[in-house]
Write a protein that holds these residues in place. Structure first.
Motif, short mmCIF file in Angstrom:
data_model
loop_
_atom_site.label_atom_id
_atom_site.label_comp_id
_atom_site.label_asym_id
_atom_site.label_seq_id
_atom_site.Cartn_x
_atom_site.Cartn_y
_atom_site.Cartn_z
N ASP A 34 0.50 -15.80 0.29
CA ASP A 34 1.07 -15.34 1.56
C ASP A 34 1.76 -14.01 1.27
OD1 ASP A 34 2.33 -14.97 3.99
OD2 ASP A 34 3.79 -16.58 3.70
N VAL A 35 0.99 -12.92 1.28
CA VAL A 35 1.51 -11.60 0.95
C VAL A 35 1.66 -10.81 2.23
CG1 VAL A 35 1.13 -9.47 -0.34
CG2 VAL A 35 0.36 -11.65 -1.29
N ALA A 36 2.91 -10.56 2.63
CA ALA A 36 3.18 -9.76 3.81
C ALA A 36 3.42 -8.30 3.44
CB ALA A 36 4.39 -10.31 4.56
N GLN A 37 4.06 -8.07 2.29
CA GLN A 37 4.36 -6.70 1.86
C GLN A 37 4.41 -6.65 0.33
OE1 GLN A 37 8.13 -5.18 3.20
NE2 GLN A 37 7.79 -3.18 2.33
N VAL A 38 3.65 -5.73 -0.24
CA VAL A 38 3.70 -5.51 -1.69
C VAL A 38 4.84 -4.56 -1.98
CG1 VAL A 38 2.47 -4.61 -3.68
CG2 VAL A 38 1.23 -5.92 -1.96
N LEU A 39 5.75 -4.97 -2.86
CA LEU A 39 6.89 -4.13 -3.23
C LEU A 39 6.57 -3.26 -4.43
CD1 LEU A 39 9.75 -6.76 -2.83
CD2 LEU A 39 8.99 -5.02 -1.18
N SER A 40 5.88 -3.82 -5.43
CA SER A 40 5.53 -3.04 -6.62
C SER A 40 4.43 -3.74 -7.40
CB SER A 40 6.75 -2.84 -7.52
OG SER A 40 7.17 -4.07 -8.06
N ILE A 41 3.70 -2.93 -8.18
CA ILE A 41 2.71 -3.44 -9.12
C ILE A 41 2.93 -2.68 -10.42
CG2 ILE A 41 0.26 -3.66 -9.66
CD1 ILE A 41 -0.32 -3.73 -6.67
N THR A 42 3.03 -3.41 -11.53
CA THR A 42 3.25 -2.74 -12.81
C THR A 42 2.02 -1.90 -13.16
OG1 THR A 42 2.44 -4.66 -14.03
CG2 THR A 42 4.82 -4.50 -13.71
N ALA A 45 -1.97 -0.96 -18.45
CA ALA A 45 -1.86 -0.38 -19.78
C ALA A 45 -3.08 0.48 -20.11
CB ALA A 45 -1.70 -1.48 -20.82
N ASP A 46 -2.86 1.50 -20.92
CA ASP A 46 -3.93 2.41 -21.33
C ASP A 46 -4.60 1.89 -22.60
OD1 ASP A 46 -5.52 4.68 -21.25
OD2 ASP A 46 -4.10 5.87 -22.41
N VAL A 47 -5.18 0.71 -22.49
CA VAL A 47 -5.90 0.08 -23.60
C VAL A 47 -7.27 -0.36 -23.08
CG1 VAL A 47 -3.81 -0.73 -24.76
CG2 VAL A 47 -4.96 -2.21 -23.14
N CYS A 48 -8.17 -0.61 -24.00
CA CYS A 48 -9.49 -1.10 -23.62
C CYS A 48 -9.51 -2.61 -23.79
CB CYS A 48 -10.58 -0.44 -24.47
SG CYS A 48 -12.24 -0.84 -23.91
N GLY A 49 -9.35 -3.31 -22.71
CA GLY A 49 -9.32 -4.77 -22.74
C GLY A 49 -8.54 -5.31 -21.56
N VAL A 50 -8.46 -6.61 -21.49
CA VAL A 50 -7.75 -7.28 -20.41
C VAL A 50 -6.26 -7.29 -20.70
CG1 VAL A 50 -7.52 -9.45 -19.13
CG2 VAL A 50 -9.78 -8.68 -19.91
N VAL A 51 -5.46 -6.90 -19.71
CA VAL A 51 -4.00 -6.83 -19.87
C VAL A 51 -3.32 -7.53 -18.68
CG1 VAL A 51 -4.03 -4.71 -21.23
CG2 VAL A 51 -3.93 -4.57 -18.75
N PRO A 52 -2.12 -8.05 -18.89
CA PRO A 52 -1.39 -8.67 -17.78
C PRO A 52 -0.76 -7.61 -16.88
CG PRO A 52 -0.10 -8.83 -19.79
CD PRO A 52 -1.43 -8.22 -20.17
N VAL A 53 -0.75 -7.89 -15.58
CA VAL A 53 -0.15 -7.03 -14.58
C VAL A 53 0.70 -7.93 -13.68
CG1 VAL A 53 -0.63 -5.47 -12.64
CG2 VAL A 53 -2.13 -5.47 -14.63
N GLU A 54 1.82 -7.40 -13.18
CA GLU A 54 2.65 -8.18 -12.27
C GLU A 54 2.79 -7.47 -10.93
OE1 GLU A 54 6.43 -9.08 -14.05
OE2 GLU A 54 5.56 -10.63 -15.33
N MET A 55 2.66 -8.25 -9.86
CA MET A 55 2.84 -7.74 -8.51
C MET A 55 4.05 -8.44 -7.90
SD MET A 55 0.30 -7.84 -5.19
CE MET A 55 0.26 -9.62 -5.05
N THR A 56 4.99 -7.67 -7.40
CA THR A 56 6.14 -8.21 -6.71
C THR A 56 5.90 -8.03 -5.21
OG1 THR A 56 7.57 -7.59 -8.55
CG2 THR A 56 8.66 -8.09 -6.45
N TYR A 57 6.07 -9.10 -4.45
CA TYR A 57 5.77 -9.03 -3.02
C TYR A 57 6.69 -9.92 -2.20
CZ TYR A 57 3.33 -13.52 -3.55
OH TYR A 57 3.02 -14.84 -3.80
N LEU A 58 6.70 -9.67 -0.90
CA LEU A 58 7.41 -10.52 0.05
C LEU A 58 6.39 -11.33 0.82
CD1 LEU A 58 9.96 -7.95 1.57
CD2 LEU A 58 10.37 -9.63 -0.24
N ASP A 59 6.72 -12.62 1.07
CA ASP A 59 5.84 -13.44 1.89
C ASP A 59 6.22 -13.27 3.36
OD1 ASP A 59 8.07 -15.09 2.41
OD2 ASP A 59 7.48 -16.57 0.90
#
Length: 78
Positions: A34-42, A45-59
């Motif tokens: 339930d994403v009403a507004q995205v506040l930020s996304i990290t 990373a500048d690497v070749c491969g899968v990396v974790p990302v975090e999204m902060t949002y308001l419902d």
């Protein structure tokens, strides 16, 4: 009576999850969001491969959540 107790237990679980807004929740395939507004996304990373990302949002109720998911890094060259 059992339906009432089950409903109360479910509501308590949702309330506990809503209060834990500082902890990231890992995305699972098929998860209902339930994403009403995205506040930020990290930044990715500048690497070749899968990396974790975090999204902060308001419902839609104004609750703040942090969702962690995987994304392919931006450091790969052709």
């Amino acid at each position: 009576m059992q339906k009432i107790l089950l409903s109360l237990a479910l509501l308590a679980g949702f309330a506990a999850q809503a209060q834990a807004t500082d902890e990231a929740i890992a995305y699972r395939y098929g998860m209902q969001l339930d994403v009403a507004q995205v506040l930020s996304i990290t930044p990715v990373a500048d690497v070749c491969g899968v990396v974790p990302v975090e999204m902060t949002y308001l419902d839609s109720h104004g609750g703040k959540h942090i969702l962690q998911f995987s994304e392919f890094g931006s450091g790969c060259s052709n």
